[in-house]
Design a protein around this motif. Sequence first.
Motif, short mmCIF file in Angstrom:
data_model
loop_
_atom_site.label_atom_id
_atom_site.label_comp_id
_atom_site.label_asym_id
_atom_site.label_seq_id
_atom_site.Cartn_x
_atom_site.Cartn_y
_atom_site.Cartn_z
N ILE A 60 0.88 -1.33 -0.17
CA ILE A 60 0.20 -0.05 -0.01
C ILE A 60 0.89 1.26 -0.08
O ILE A 60 1.96 1.32 0.57
N ARG A 61 0.49 2.14 -1.02
CA ARG A 61 1.27 3.58 -0.97
C ARG A 61 0.11 4.58 -0.70
O ARG A 61 -0.90 4.47 -1.30
N MET A 62 0.27 5.49 -0.01
CA MET A 62 -0.51 6.63 0.33
C MET A 62 0.05 8.02 0.08
O MET A 62 1.16 8.43 0.17
N PHE A 63 -0.60 8.76 -0.48
CA PHE A 63 -0.26 10.32 -1.16
C PHE A 63 -1.55 11.04 -0.54
O PHE A 63 -2.56 10.88 -0.64
N GLN A 64 -1.04 12.29 -0.26
CA GLN A 64 -1.99 13.48 -0.01
C GLN A 64 -2.47 14.14 -1.33
O GLN A 64 -1.50 14.46 -2.07
N GLU A 65 -3.54 14.30 -1.55
CA GLU A 65 -3.92 14.92 -2.85
C GLU A 65 -3.66 16.58 -2.71
O GLU A 65 -4.02 17.07 -1.52
N LYS A 66 -2.98 16.79 -3.67
CA LYS A 66 -2.51 18.35 -3.98
C LYS A 66 -2.83 18.96 -5.22
O LYS A 66 -2.84 17.98 -6.18
N ASN A 67 -2.98 20.03 -5.46
CA ASN A 67 -2.98 20.63 -6.78
C ASN A 67 -1.72 21.54 -7.05
O ASN A 67 -0.90 21.94 -6.37
N ARG A 68 -1.47 21.45 -8.45
CA ARG A 68 -0.33 22.19 -9.02
C ARG A 68 -1.02 23.20 -10.15
O ARG A 68 -1.93 22.71 -10.69
N PHE A 69 -0.33 24.35 -10.54
CA PHE A 69 -0.89 24.95 -11.56
C PHE A 69 -0.06 24.69 -12.87
O PHE A 69 0.88 24.45 -12.88
N ASP A 70 -1.21 24.28 -13.79
CA ASP A 70 -0.75 23.77 -15.01
C ASP A 70 -0.78 25.08 -15.93
O ASP A 70 -1.77 25.63 -16.28
N GLN A 71 0.66 25.31 -16.41
CA GLN A 71 0.99 26.61 -17.37
C GLN A 71 0.11 26.41 -18.73
O GLN A 71 -0.64 27.32 -19.30
N THR A 72 -0.20 25.33 -19.30
CA THR A 72 -0.70 25.04 -20.60
C THR A 72 -2.35 25.15 -20.69
O THR A 72 -3.01 25.95 -21.48
N SER A 73 -3.12 24.70 -19.43
CA SER A 73 -4.42 24.92 -19.25
C SER A 73 -4.81 26.13 -18.54
O SER A 73 -5.91 26.51 -18.35
#
Length: 88
Positions: A60-73
């Motif tokens: 099992i692997r766990m990650f915290q959901e985060k957002n990043r700014f996409d330059q294209t969209s």
Amino acid sequence: MVRRRGTYQIAIRDKQLICLFCQHNEFQHREVYMERVTLDEDEKEQLTLQSFTCTSCGDIRMFQEKNRFDQTSQKHVSIIEYIEVIKE
């Protein structure tokens, strides 16, 4: 707890997630909710983690959901990308 039905290949920050033990790249998903408490116990924080279970060995692997700014969209997008594996 929320579970995405099916098997997925996962990319985190545009890198393929691979099991550290068996080198498999297919995972089951579920969302895990945890409460983090500091030492003085006055501050509580609700964490939502994305849990990925290897379909081959069960690691099992766990990650915290985060957002990043996409330059294209020009939008904030999740760092986690789900690609459903369809078995025939």
